[in-house]
Design a protein around this motif. Structure first.
Motif, PDB file in Angstrom:
ATOM      1  N   PHE A   1       0.843  -1.186   0.000  1.00 15.09           N
ATOM      2  CA  PHE A   1       0.000   0.000   0.000  1.00 15.09           C
ATOM      3  C   PHE A   1       0.884   1.243   0.000  1.00 15.09           C
ATOM      4  O   PHE A   1       1.988   1.231   0.545  1.00 15.09           O
TER       5      PHE A   1
ATOM      6  N   SER B   1       5.449   0.349  -4.092  1.00 15.36           N
ATOM      7  CA  SER B   1       4.042   0.545  -4.427  1.00 15.36           C
ATOM      8  C   SER B   1       3.881   1.473  -5.624  1.00 15.36           C
ATOM      9  O   SER B   1       3.128   1.185  -6.564  1.00 15.36           O
TER      10      SER B   1
ATOM     11  N   THR C   1       2.565   0.323  -9.365  1.00 20.56           N
ATOM     12  CA  THR C   1       1.346   0.949  -9.885  1.00 20.56           C
ATOM     13  C   THR C   1       1.583   1.580 -11.247  1.00 20.56           C
ATOM     14  O   THR C   1       0.805   1.383 -12.195  1.00 20.56           O
TER      15      THR C   1
ATOM     16  N   TYR D   1      -3.535  -4.014  -3.072  1.00 17.79           N
ATOM     17  CA  TYR D   1      -2.535  -3.518  -2.135  1.00 17.79           C
ATOM     18  C   TYR D   1      -2.775  -4.099  -0.748  1.00 17.79           C
ATOM     19  O   TYR D   1      -3.914  -4.167  -0.267  1.00 17.79           O
TER      20      TYR D   1
END
Length: 234
Positions: free
Chosen positions: A108, A120, A124, A149
Motif C-alpha cells: 500500500f 508501491s 502501480t 494492495y
C-alpha cells in the motif's frame, strides 16, 4: 480456470507476512503464484556483511515461497535504497511482462518503510505502462487485470477486499518461520517495527481481527486499484 498471481514485494519476508495466506490459497487451488522480490533484504541483520545477509535471506525466501506453493524470483534493487525513476519503472514493466500475471499484489502506498512506498508507486505505474504496444522492452506487452494492495496496521490502510485464509493460516505461519534470521531481527528491532513484537502471534491476531469482520476465523485484507473488479482476487 487457472490464473496467475504475482506478489511484488520489497523484501524477502513481506509476501509471507502480508499476503501469504492468499498466495497459499491460490496455489492450493491450482493457480500459478510467483513472488517477485525487489531486494534480498541485505540491511536486515546484525554484525555481518550485506552479502552474507543477502545470501541467507535469499535462501529463506526460496524456502518460504516453496512452503506457500509459489515460485521465487529476484530483481537486483538495493535494500533501503529503492528509488523512483523511469529506469526502475521500466525494469518493473519488463518483469511484469515477462511474468504475465492476471493479478498483482503489492504494498500500500502509505507505509512507514521507504522501500515499501517506492515499490508501491513503481508497481502501480509499471502496471499502467505494461500494455503500451509502442513501449519496447525485452518482453511483449501484457495487461494484468488488477492490482491489490496490502498494508501494515500502523498505516492508514483500510481493507476493502477480504480473503478468507482460515485453511491457510498455518501454511502462512510456516512460511514466515522459514525466515529464521528475520524473526529474530524483527523482534529485536521492535523499537522501530513495533508491530512485529511477537511476530507470528501478532500476525495471527491481525488475521483474526480481519476475519471477525467477515464471519470467518482468519482473513487478509486488500485495497483494489480498480473497484469494479474487486472480487477478482477471491
Amino acid at each position: 480456470m487457472c490464473m496467475h498471481l504475482t506478489a511484488v514485494v520489497a523484501h524477502p519476508d513481506d509476501a509471507d507476512i502480508f499476503c501469504g495466506g492468499t498466495l497459499a490459497k491460490h496455489a492450493a487451488r491450482g493457480d500459478d503464484v510467483t513472488v517477485l522480490y525487489m531486494t534480498r533484504g541485505e540491511y536486515g541483520g546484525f554484525d555481518t556483511t550485506e552479502e552474507e545477509i543477502a545470501t541467507v535471506r535469499e535462501e529463506e525466501a526460496i524456502a518460504a515461497a516453496e512452503t506457500l506453493g509459489a515460485e521465487a524470483t529476484f530483481l537486483d534493487f538495493e535494500d533501503g535504497r529503492i528509488t523512483y525513476s523511469l529506469e526502475n519503472r521500466l525494469e518493473l514493466v519488463d518483469a511484469l511482462r515477462e511474468l504475465r500475471p492476471d493479478v498483482v499484489l503489492t504494498h500500500f502506498r502509505d507505509d512507514m518503510h521507504p522501500d515499501h512506498r517506492t515499490t508501491s508507486r513503481l508497481v502501480t505505474d509499471a502496471y499502467y505502462m505494461c500494455s503500451l504496444p509502442l513501449l519496447e522492452t525485452d518482453a511483449d506487452p501484457w495487461e494484468p487485470e488488477n492490482v491489490y494492495y496490502f498494508g501494515k496496521p500502523t498505516s492508514s490502510f483500510e481493507p476493502e477486499t477480504y480473503i478468507d485464509v482460515t485453511d491457510y493460516q498455518s501454511t502462512k505461519e510456516d512460511a514466515v518461520l522459514e525466515h529464521e534470521s528475520q524473526v529474530e531481527w524483527l523482534e529485536e528491532h521492535g523499537g522501530i517495527d513495533a508491530e512485529f513484537d511477537g511476530l507470528v502471534e501478532g500476525m495471527r491476531a491481525e488475521a483474526r481481527v480481519l476475519g471477525r469482520t467477515r464471519g470467518v476465523t482468519f482473513a487478509e485484507g486488500f485495497v483494489p486499484l480498480h473497484k469494479s473488479a474487486d472480487d477478482y482476487l477471491g
